[in-house]
Design an enzyme around this catalytic site. Structure first.
Site, PDB file in Angstrom:
ATOM      1  N   ASP B  16      41.282 -20.206  22.102  1.00 19.73           N
ATOM      2  CA  ASP B  16      40.976 -20.259  21.240  1.00 19.73           C
ATOM      3  C   ASP B  16      40.332 -21.481  21.016  1.00 19.73           C
ATOM      4  OD1 ASP B  16      42.827 -18.585  20.477  1.00 19.73           O
ATOM      5  OD2 ASP B  16      44.879 -19.932  19.813  1.00 19.73           O
ATOM      6  N   ARG B  98      52.280 -34.913  22.399  1.00 22.14           N
ATOM      7  CA  ARG B  98      51.289 -35.130  20.881  1.00 22.14           C
ATOM      8  C   ARG B  98      50.835 -36.444  21.367  1.00 22.14           C
ATOM      9  NH1 ARG B  98      50.474 -30.650  22.594  1.00 22.14           N
ATOM     10  NH2 ARG B  98      51.122 -28.772  21.557  1.00 22.14           N
ATOM     11  N   ASP B 127      52.074 -29.296  15.672  1.00 30.40           N
ATOM     12  CA  ASP B 127      51.682 -29.816  16.165  1.00 30.40           C
ATOM     13  C   ASP B 127      50.695 -30.771  15.245  1.00 30.40           C
ATOM     14  OD1 ASP B 127      53.182 -29.763  18.478  1.00 30.40           O
ATOM     15  OD2 ASP B 127      52.578 -27.574  18.787  1.00 30.40           O
ATOM     16  N   SER B 182      53.497 -17.224  21.897  1.00 35.56           N
ATOM     17  CA  SER B 182      52.728 -19.097  22.261  1.00 35.56           C
ATOM     18  C   SER B 182      53.382 -19.686  22.533  1.00 35.56           C
ATOM     19  CB  SER B 182      52.396 -19.245  20.596  1.00 35.56           C
ATOM     20  OG  SER B 182      52.089 -20.637  20.569  1.00 35.56           O
TER      21      SER B 182
END
Lengths: 409, 409, 409, 409
Positions: B16, B98, B127, B182
């Site tokens: 990705d 994050r 996210d 995922s």
């Protein structure tokens, strides 16, 4: 003291409350009404009747009541609607039984014309507070007798001597020192305090636990169970609808078998000290996990967060004895309001101390929307571009501040 | 778009973000700086360098950093001081990584003269919010590129076609559909979402879990472990002092071995939908239990309750991406202030998914006072008569109200 | 856009919404239904009908409604039960009108078969959020048109040019620049923003205020007024029972006359920026003061504190547009529950900007107990010795901690 | 009691504490150390020395201290950083002085070798709790003597008889019944309770008020005043920097002159009853209004809301006497942290009871951004289109729920 002619005593039939019974007769010279409640503590209650009779209580003054259904339906279940946990761990097993006992004592006092109620809780603990706040809230003029705060029988030796002197039967176990623990039980839990546990650095003895097997001794094969909820309350297990009482018994049986619900903690008492307690709450532990899972798909996010924010306060109210206080009732109004859509089922896996949620669904009230949540193509159900504006405006105040800081240098 | 000459891309080396890399070069026609962080996700990072080089990134534009120690010390540990849990269950494993990535991206952008940062998070998830709120808070003028909100490569087929067309190596697993989930991982946890999990009524497949054995497969013998805390942070395991990074690795190893820390839940995303996630947080699960136990004997009751009351708000802030917001920092000031006396040790028993506290002590800071807590004769340390007045005054408002109701009839 | 055949426009009859009306006809090529609500803003509404007709709206598509009673009874009064104040100052006058307008727009859309609703609120403000959150909550599939976020008529010149070009009558005041302020009014308040006020260091011009005289210009003699409450709502003024609508009008008259309810503040908008606003809330200012005084003798302490703790959250919900959200409704359930005993009367003195409570009583629900509160001999109603135990136990945790610190040295 | 050889008495020099002084000598047969604090109550303190000497106190045992600066700087100002208001109205004037007195009593006890402290607060009020919680928190082993809870001099007659018998000088005012009110004063406020005020439906007598003129009697011309803040504390008035003590005196003078800060309310005491009190807090009323205005342009929205949410709890802590408790100190850490940017000035207009904010600015820390806030063309500073996505995602959970309800029918 002469204005107390009759007193309702919370009577277990055990040594301590038998001594209190005698002491009331002696010191207060009043008629004693005994009240013994079956709250699912797994004890025979009829011996309490025989003992009371032996101690001179008139038959009509002996009240033995099965309160199990009322206890679970009107106290335990409403509390679990709130996911109430005290100090992150304790499921409030002892706390939630006290308001019901207080209520019945006050009612029996009214019915029998007693001026006072009496309990055997220590002056150091939470239970005295729970009993008495409840009693005062329901009858502001009730007199309360708390022998442990009044008398001088503060050691076990003195208590035994008093019993012996007054012809109170002393079972062998008391002569031998009895259980090393101070225990309390009702259908929600059994608790242990005192003795060995007074050193919080020492592990509890394996022999102490009574309601659950150890995880090690639990079956090697997991068991699945389906719980069904209606308006936030458990209504069926594995498809079988039962009364509240029976449902909790069944959960206790399942939890006990699979080593679920043991707890060892240090808690903060309302009267100001820290205290170490061990608890077994097999059914409650299962129920809490399941209820949260049920809410996870049926409650709106902000409603769930509001409940989470208020939960510690609600739990403290119950722990501290404020069940009958108007602020608990006001919070309950909010909590009950939120439960109307908490309907559906949760599947759990029980295995050696673990309660694992493996599935949950609600035919009527699921807010889980797979067409939006999907990682696959959602055919436009959610426009990802919206997130840009969402983030930008949520960031605005921080950007203004950062720009300001930069200018300020 | 012409004002973006250089962009820092959060680059994993996977398909990705490789497609994004190429797409940035094509669409934005800008120089790409890659940033690959080792946060303990247990993946080789050097392949990311090779792949970036192959995609035309200049060697000096490739940033691969080991952030493990900083991550645990400055993000994970401060969060655990708060006992942060989102919606009663989730330990915030993804959320807490994050802010650090956002910070490093902004710093690298500054250092390399980039105008923008770019991430590969979807437009439906949390996210993106966490990355972008963090970036904006730290640099209000940074440009942010979120390809998933911009491009039309919204299906896996289109993505693979784009990759093929642009010579991006596609591993066999992608051709075969890859993992059905995922996933995200860092030293605190690994998460699974999507596919099979999109039906919240269905049990997760046994083969999905990667970091922990199942409780069934865990050792049949319990293991005891001693955790030592200083100022609320873990500092030693079984007497061995280690860096934050090593401590969490050790806890992960212990938890993984004993089947600890699996979680299956439905959570409420900040962007508005419910989503089902499964998580493994072996070390974090142990740490949370131990930290609470450490606090149970070292924190004042009301301080502990204040923390409990604020915890859901603090957890939501982190979940929603507000780590760098002033309100999170203000709350942290309070939380850190409370931890100065959270020193001592906790003994745990690990067994087949269970983390059981069996002992806790603090030589320097225990507020557990056995002379007062004791059920035995306390030699006057606590005057039980005090409880009478305590209860009476706490009951007063309820008694006045009850009297009023009685008069009112 | 072609799927929008009919749209309900919140239409004031003023220049801006007339331009929007025309723009909708032009750009969306759809039938426009106008909705003009009388919320007590003290404006003639019939001119809006004439203007709409002139702009080509069919008579049956013109909806002019008097919502005053519903507004006060079902929105203003419930909000005042909570003593809601945003950021310590703002009485939420604009915020509380939006949910009702949103509801009526959605209802009219349903009734007329319209697919969309349209409002004239700016893209920078709170009102767009309030309208749209309300509309979406009540009809999740409604389309919303927010011209200020779509069109390019972002300056007053362009707007006037468009109006001129499309034959929309422009009153003299607009040609001359009109009011220097952006204003909003309903029965609860009138607000001023923009122009001169955009410098928060500058005092508002004396000529700006419209609903109240200045304190300086108010009568030199105070006026006493008695407000009577039932279940937390105002029901009578000076003994005269009136409808909700009339009661608030009367309070506005009193407040306006005595210079009461002006406010000048900087507030934080939901969309992220600070904004300076001036408000006149004459009746609301009186009502808030009186309601708090009514509660002071009828609400239990802990219930009152619970309400105080939740109030800022409730106020933010209304400010941010979440009137129709489930968490606001859940909070309202709690708030309304608390109001059942809020019955009685409050006497106020109004004088040059001051609202002074001078007396309050409740025949049926006063919890003020003079026999206990008295400084005189209370004949044993309160045993002062109880306070000793109360203090000792409340101090216990601090004493244990202090002893610990002393030992620690 | 024989273990108390020396006691520190909080001594005002008035009749009550003189009687207590004598009573201590008689009943406790101990040496008495008097402590008289100047907290700005506007009373001569030297007469207290003369009286103490006359009652046989050794000169070295007489402690008269000016604590004004410490009081304002370390107690009043920190409390105002929190915008603390109890039950929506009360500015905590009495409450905030008690912790300082408790602290000095404990310190003087240590310094003089006294085993006990003694105060003249009634057993029905809050002040006993505040004194004693403070004393216990600072010295857990201090003995506390509270004569009103011990002796039988519970009527004024008995008190006067005791005084006469023991040769305590009785001023004419006491013979005539003295003030009809129970009063307390310090630099922050003066309070009135009792007598006429015990009927909460009756207006306070005009003659009661001492520190402020009535609004009616205040000047007919408004006065403007500029207050300057640094880190949340007032540092200058009209450009003149002064000590904390002088600043509050100046504000009191201004407020008193303009009829500002009178309050008449019914409050909930910690000991459980409702009580009616009247207060004059002229300077504090001005300060609170100004501080909020200062924060309105310098505090981040969410930080301000966090403070607002916590404020009632913080205020209750101070009201209830928990200044020296760890939870108050933890909250203060948060509050003080938030004040670092609260710098700038506020302009107020004072007029006949009104404190009106007319302007505010901060050269260094204003977060008010006119380029974004403007109603005029903002040249792209704010992209109104962002609001669409912001609203859509905030509405998402409500839309999903509404769709669900619609399907459910």
């Amino acid at each position: 003291m002469s204005d107390i002619k009759k007193v309702v005593l919370a009577y277990s039939g055990g040594l301590d409350t038998s001594v209190i019974l005698k002491w009331l007769q002696d010191v207060y010279q009043c008629e004693v009404v005994t009240f013994t409640a079956d709250l699912g503590q797994n004890e025979e209650l009829e011996p309490a009747r025989a003992k009371a009779l032996k101690l001179g209580i008139k038959p009509e003054n002996i009240h033995i009541e099965d309160l199990c259904e009322e206890f679970v339906r009107d106290y335990v279940f409403p509390m679990f609607r709130a996911n109430a946990v005290y100090e992150g761990e304790y499921l409030l097993g002892t706390s939630i039984a006290r308001p019901l006992i207080a209520k019945r004592m006050v009612e029996i006092a009214k019915q029998t014309g007693a001026q006072a109620v009496c309990h055997g809780a220590t002056g150091k603990g939470n239970d005295q507070v729970r009993f008495e706040l409840g009693a005062y809230a329901l009858n502001p003029n009730i007199k309360i007798i708390a022998p442990w705060r009044e008398w001088d029988l503060l050691s076990r030796e003195k208590l035994l001597a008093y019993a012996e002197k007054h012809g109170i039967p002393i079972e062998m176990k008391h002569k031998q020192g009895g259980s090393p623990y101070s225990m309390d039980a009702n259908m929600l839990h059994i608790s242990y305090e005192g003795r060995h546990l007074e050193d919080p650095s020492a592990e509890a003895e394996a022999s102490m636990w009574r309601w659950t097997v150890s995880p090690e001794a639990a079956p090697d094969k997991a068991e699945y169970v389906d719980l069904e909820f209606a308006k936030g309350d458990l209504v069926a297990i594995n498809g079988e609808r039962m009364s509240a009482d029976k449902l909790l018994r069944k959960l206790n049986e399942l939890g006990g078998k699979h080593g679920i619900g043991r707890l060892d903690l240090v808690e903060n008492r309302y009267v100001g000290m820290k205290s170490r307690g061990c608890y077994e709450t097999p059914g409650g532990t299962i129920l809490l996990k399941a209820h949260r899972a049920m809410e996870s798909i049926t409650l709106d996010r902000e409603v769930a967060h509001l409940k989470d924010d208020l939960m510690p306060r609600y739990a403290s109210l119950i722990y501290n004895g404020y069940w009958w206080a108007p602020e608990r009732i006001a919070l309950q109004a909010l909590i009950d309001h939120t439960q109307q859509n908490v309907n559906g089922w949760v599947r759990l896996k029980l295995y050696k101390g673990n309660v694992v949620v493996v599935g949950r669904d609600s035919k009527t009230d699921s807010l889980f929307d797979p067409t939006i949540a999907t990682f696959e193509d959602d055919a436009g159900a959610f426009d990802q571009k919206d997130a840009g504006g969402f983030i930008k405006l949520n960031a605005l105040r921080m950007r203004i501040a950062a720009n300001h800081r930069a200018r300020k240098g």
